[in-house]
Motif scaffolding. Structure first.
Motif, PDB file in Angstrom:
ATOM      1  N   ILE A 134      -1.152  63.914 -82.981  1.00 14.51           N
ATOM      2  CA  ILE A 134      -2.412  63.151 -82.947  1.00 14.51           C
ATOM      3  C   ILE A 134      -2.923  63.039 -81.508  1.00 14.51           C
ATOM      4  N   HIS A 135      -2.021  62.730 -80.574  1.00 13.99           N
ATOM      5  CA  HIS A 135      -2.471  62.600 -79.175  1.00 13.99           C
ATOM      6  C   HIS A 135      -2.880  63.950 -78.586  1.00 13.99           C
ATOM      7  N   ALA A 136      -2.189  65.025 -79.011  1.00  9.12           N
ATOM      8  CA  ALA A 136      -2.575  66.361 -78.510  1.00  9.12           C
ATOM      9  C   ALA A 136      -3.983  66.722 -78.993  1.00  9.12           C
ATOM     10  N   ILE A 137      -4.304  66.383 -80.233  1.00  8.23           N
ATOM     11  CA  ILE A 137      -5.657  66.651 -80.753  1.00  8.23           C
ATOM     12  C   ILE A 137      -6.680  65.816 -79.974  1.00  8.23           C
ATOM     13  N   GLY A 138      -6.359  64.536 -79.794  1.00  8.73           N
ATOM     14  CA  GLY A 138      -7.268  63.641 -79.062  1.00  8.73           C
ATOM     15  C   GLY A 138      -7.576  64.183 -77.673  1.00  8.73           C
ATOM     16  N   LYS A 139      -6.540  64.681 -77.016  1.00  5.14           N
ATOM     17  CA  LYS A 139      -6.682  65.216 -75.666  1.00  5.14           C
ATOM     18  C   LYS A 139      -7.578  66.457 -75.668  1.00  5.14           C
ATOM     19  N   ARG A 140      -7.303  67.371 -76.616  1.00  8.83           N
ATOM     20  CA  ARG A 140      -8.102  68.602 -76.704  1.00  8.83           C
ATOM     21  C   ARG A 140      -9.572  68.302 -76.944  1.00  8.83           C
ATOM     22  N   LEU A 141      -9.807  67.289 -77.788  1.00  3.25           N
ATOM     23  CA  LEU A 141     -11.207  66.972 -78.138  1.00  3.25           C
ATOM     24  C   LEU A 141     -11.880  66.127 -77.069  1.00  3.25           C
ATOM     25  N   GLY A 142     -11.075  65.479 -76.238  1.00  2.00           N
ATOM     26  CA  GLY A 142     -11.640  64.553 -75.261  1.00  2.00           C
ATOM     27  C   GLY A 142     -12.016  63.225 -75.902  1.00  2.00           C
ATOM     28  N   VAL A 143     -11.242  62.832 -76.921  1.00  2.00           N
ATOM     29  CA  VAL A 143     -11.464  61.533 -77.586  1.00  2.00           C
ATOM     30  C   VAL A 143     -10.518  60.523 -76.960  1.00  2.00           C
ATOM     31  N   SER A 144     -11.030  59.352 -76.608  1.00  2.00           N
ATOM     32  CA  SER A 144     -10.140  58.382 -75.968  1.00  2.00           C
ATOM     33  C   SER A 144      -9.130  57.858 -77.000  1.00  2.00           C
ATOM     34  N   PRO A 145      -7.890  57.598 -76.550  1.00  2.00           N
ATOM     35  CA  PRO A 145      -6.812  57.227 -77.487  1.00  2.00           C
ATOM     36  C   PRO A 145      -7.154  56.026 -78.362  1.00  2.00           C
ATOM     37  N   ASP A 146      -8.001  55.106 -77.858  1.00  2.00           N
ATOM     38  CA  ASP A 146      -8.297  53.929 -78.683  1.00  2.00           C
ATOM     39  C   ASP A 146      -9.239  54.226 -79.850  1.00  2.00           C
ATOM     40  N   ASP A 174      -9.648  72.741 -83.729  1.00  2.00           N
ATOM     41  CA  ASP A 174     -10.751  73.673 -83.995  1.00  2.00           C
ATOM     42  C   ASP A 174     -11.696  73.137 -85.067  1.00  2.00           C
ATOM     43  N   ILE A 175     -11.102  72.594 -86.118  1.00  2.00           N
ATOM     44  CA  ILE A 175     -11.932  72.168 -87.245  1.00  2.00           C
ATOM     45  C   ILE A 175     -12.762  70.931 -86.888  1.00  2.00           C
ATOM     46  N   ALA A 176     -12.245  70.129 -85.979  1.00  2.00           N
ATOM     47  CA  ALA A 176     -13.029  68.973 -85.514  1.00  2.00           C
ATOM     48  C   ALA A 176     -14.257  69.472 -84.756  1.00  2.00           C
ATOM     49  N   LEU A 177     -14.040  70.457 -83.912  1.00  2.00           N
ATOM     50  CA  LEU A 177     -15.171  71.003 -83.140  1.00  2.00           C
ATOM     51  C   LEU A 177     -16.179  71.667 -84.073  1.00  2.00           C
ATOM     52  N   ASP A 178     -15.692  72.361 -85.114  1.00  2.00           N
ATOM     53  CA  ASP A 178     -16.593  72.969 -86.104  1.00  2.00           C
ATOM     54  C   ASP A 178     -17.464  71.902 -86.771  1.00  2.00           C
ATOM     55  N   ALA A 179     -16.825  70.800 -87.144  1.00  2.00           N
ATOM     56  CA  ALA A 179     -17.560  69.726 -87.835  1.00  2.00           C
ATOM     57  C   ALA A 179     -18.660  69.163 -86.935  1.00  2.00           C
ATOM     58  N   LEU A 180     -18.324  68.965 -85.659  1.00  2.00           N
ATOM     59  CA  LEU A 180     -19.313  68.412 -84.719  1.00  2.00           C
ATOM     60  C   LEU A 180     -20.461  69.398 -84.527  1.00  2.00           C
ATOM     61  N   LYS A 181     -20.105  70.670 -84.342  1.00  2.00           N
ATOM     62  CA  LYS A 181     -21.124  71.696 -84.140  1.00  2.00           C
ATOM     63  C   LYS A 181     -22.068  71.768 -85.349  1.00  2.00           C
ATOM     64  N   HIS A 182     -21.461  71.752 -86.526  1.00  2.00           N
ATOM     65  CA  HIS A 182     -22.238  71.832 -87.765  1.00  2.00           C
ATOM     66  C   HIS A 182     -23.274  70.700 -87.839  1.00  2.00           C
ATOM     67  N   ASN A 183     -22.927  69.536 -87.298  1.00  2.00           N
ATOM     68  CA  ASN A 183     -23.822  68.370 -87.368  1.00  2.00           C
ATOM     69  C   ASN A 183     -24.584  68.137 -86.069  1.00  2.00           C
ATOM     70  N   ASN A 184     -24.478  69.101 -85.149  1.00  2.00           N
ATOM     71  CA  ASN A 184     -25.171  68.943 -83.867  1.00  2.00           C
ATOM     72  C   ASN A 184     -24.808  67.659 -83.161  1.00  2.00           C
ATOM     73  N   MET A 185     -23.548  67.333 -83.188  1.00  2.00           N
ATOM     74  CA  MET A 185     -23.101  66.060 -82.589  1.00  2.00           C
ATOM     75  C   MET A 185     -22.162  66.354 -81.432  1.00  2.00           C
ATOM     76  N   SER A 186     -22.110  65.429 -80.492  1.00  2.00           N
ATOM     77  CA  SER A 186     -21.120  65.544 -79.418  1.00  2.00           C
ATOM     78  C   SER A 186     -19.956  64.629 -79.764  1.00  2.00           C
ATOM     79  N   VAL A 187     -18.843  64.867 -79.112  1.00  2.00           N
ATOM     80  CA  VAL A 187     -17.647  64.079 -79.413  1.00  2.00           C
ATOM     81  C   VAL A 187     -17.872  62.594 -79.071  1.00  2.00           C
ATOM     82  N   ASP A 188     -18.770  62.323 -78.134  1.00  2.00           N
ATOM     83  CA  ASP A 188     -19.055  60.928 -77.766  1.00  2.00           C
ATOM     84  C   ASP A 188     -19.707  60.145 -78.900  1.00  2.00           C
ATOM     85  N   GLU A 189     -20.300  60.886 -79.842  1.00  2.00           N
ATOM     86  CA  GLU A 189     -20.952  60.197 -80.971  1.00  2.00           C
ATOM     87  C   GLU A 189     -19.966  59.792 -82.064  1.00  2.00           C
TER      88      GLU A 189
END
Ligand code: UT7
Length: 321
Positions: free
Chosen positions: A255-267, A226-241
């Motif tokens: 760590i992998h569960a968070i990555g999956k939820r956010l859609g961040v690639s494991p690398d 949740d807090i990762a999504l808040d940070a991105l929203k606050h900065n108008n950024m997408s997870v791809d950035e």
């Protein structure tokens, strides 16, 4: 003004305890620890080696990397749950060892989210012009508050320190920080012994960490997602950035569960828990320093830091490196 990281350093005690050594101490197995946590080994401080020793070593490396004179530092903040002494603070002990006099120095205590709290505070000092060159350290000798007969906790934690020198800069640095706490969950992760209520337990050296692991696990995944999504929203950024995520290093499955939820690639996930275990307030700056030194982080990279710990406390910092 931004708070820009101009140097990082870390330190791990020389003694390595692998899972096989723990197999001889409690009813556990290397296989269980690896598959449930990802942890292969952890570093444990020597007798007579204290949090301030680890903190000082990490700080010296960060100061060297920053290429500044220690006397340019005008604020020292140490995040720790395992200070050397009740007082004075570990920050003042480190200040003295570094030969610095007069600048403010204090500890903050938010357990595994401590480094996020420290960065949040430091960023506010820098943005208001109250500090220009700050030494921020996360350091722990968590092994000292572990019951080495309790398999639920003793396989998880380790000792270590990470440090950053942060300078006021007009271009790159911390974009935002968000910290939170909810004291309703104290009994899910705590040391139920302290100074004021310590008594016989403290005298008997029984100030140990207790944890309801699976409940903490669920909370950690939800809060850090949740807090990762808040940070991105606050900065108008997408997870791809986001180029890199440096989450609290408690369990590779978290760590992998968070990555999956956010859609961040494991690398893009920086993972050091396998080699260090959970070093509480030191885990994020330690992992950060590892990725700086192996050349993963490039100037301009967008990096998300996250912490979660007892309290509960949790927080994130989004920065441009
Ligand atoms: O830094 C602050 C944040 N801390 C965390 O985020 C830690 C969060 N929690 C975790 O990482 C995980 O919950 C643990 C690694 C602590 C535990 O993993 P789990 O998959 O949640 O296991 P569990 O607690 O549900 O326990 C499963 C089984 C239990 O046995 P039964 O009741 O099913 O027979 C435990 O007794 O595993 C047993 N167990 C162990 N077995 C071998 C617990 N610890 C061990 C052990 N070795 N060390």
């Amino acid at each position: 003004m931004y708070s820009r990281i101009i140097g990082t350093g870390s330190y791990l005690p020389s003694r390595i305890v692998d899972n096989h050594e723990l197999e001889r101490m409690v009813d556990t197995s290397d296989e269980w620890i690896r598959t449930r946590t990802g942890i292969v080994q952890r570093h444990i401080a020597a007798e007579g080696e204290f949090t301030s020793d680890l903190a000082e070593a990490a700080a010296r490396r960060a100061i060297d990397a920053a290429g500044i004179d220690p006397n340019e530092i005008d604020l020292i903040v140490v995040a720790t749950t395992t200070p050397d002494l009740v007082f004075p603070s570990t920050a003042t002990l480190v200040q003295h060892r570094l030969g610095i006099r007069g600048c403010p120095a204090f500890d903050i205590q938010a357990v595994c989210a401590g480094f996020m709290y420290a960065l949040d505070i430091v960023d506010k000092y820098i943005r208001t012009g109250a500090a220009h060159n700050v030494l921020v350290i996360g350091a722990e000798t968590f092994s000292r508050i572990i019951d080495w007969t309790d398999r639920n906790t003793c396989v998880l934690f380790g000792d270590g320190a990470g440090a950053m020198v942060i300078r006021a800069d007009e271009e790159h640095g911390i974009l935002s920080s968000h910290i939170h706490a909810d004291g309703a969950y104290k009994e899910l992760l705590w040391v139920p012994v302290g100074v004021s209520n310590g008594g016989a337990e403290l005298e008997a050296g029984r100030a140990f960490t207790r944890m309801k692991g699976n409940e903490v696990f669920r909370w950690a995944v939800n809060a850090m997602s949740d807090i990762a999504l808040d940070a991105l929203k606050h900065n108008n950024m997408s997870v791809d950035e986001v180029d890199w995520v440096v989450p609290h290093q408690a369990n590779v499955r978290i760590i992998h569960a968070i990555g999956k939820r956010l859609g961040v690639s494991p690398d893009k996930l920086v993972i050091t828990v396998c080699d260090h275990g959970n070093t509480s307030a030191a885990s994020v700056p330690l992992a950060f320093d590892v990725a700086v030194r192996d050349g993963r982080f490039k100037p301009g990279d967008v990096i998300l830091l996250e912490g979660f710990g007892g309290g509960f406390t949790w927080g994130s910092v989004l920065l441009r490196y």
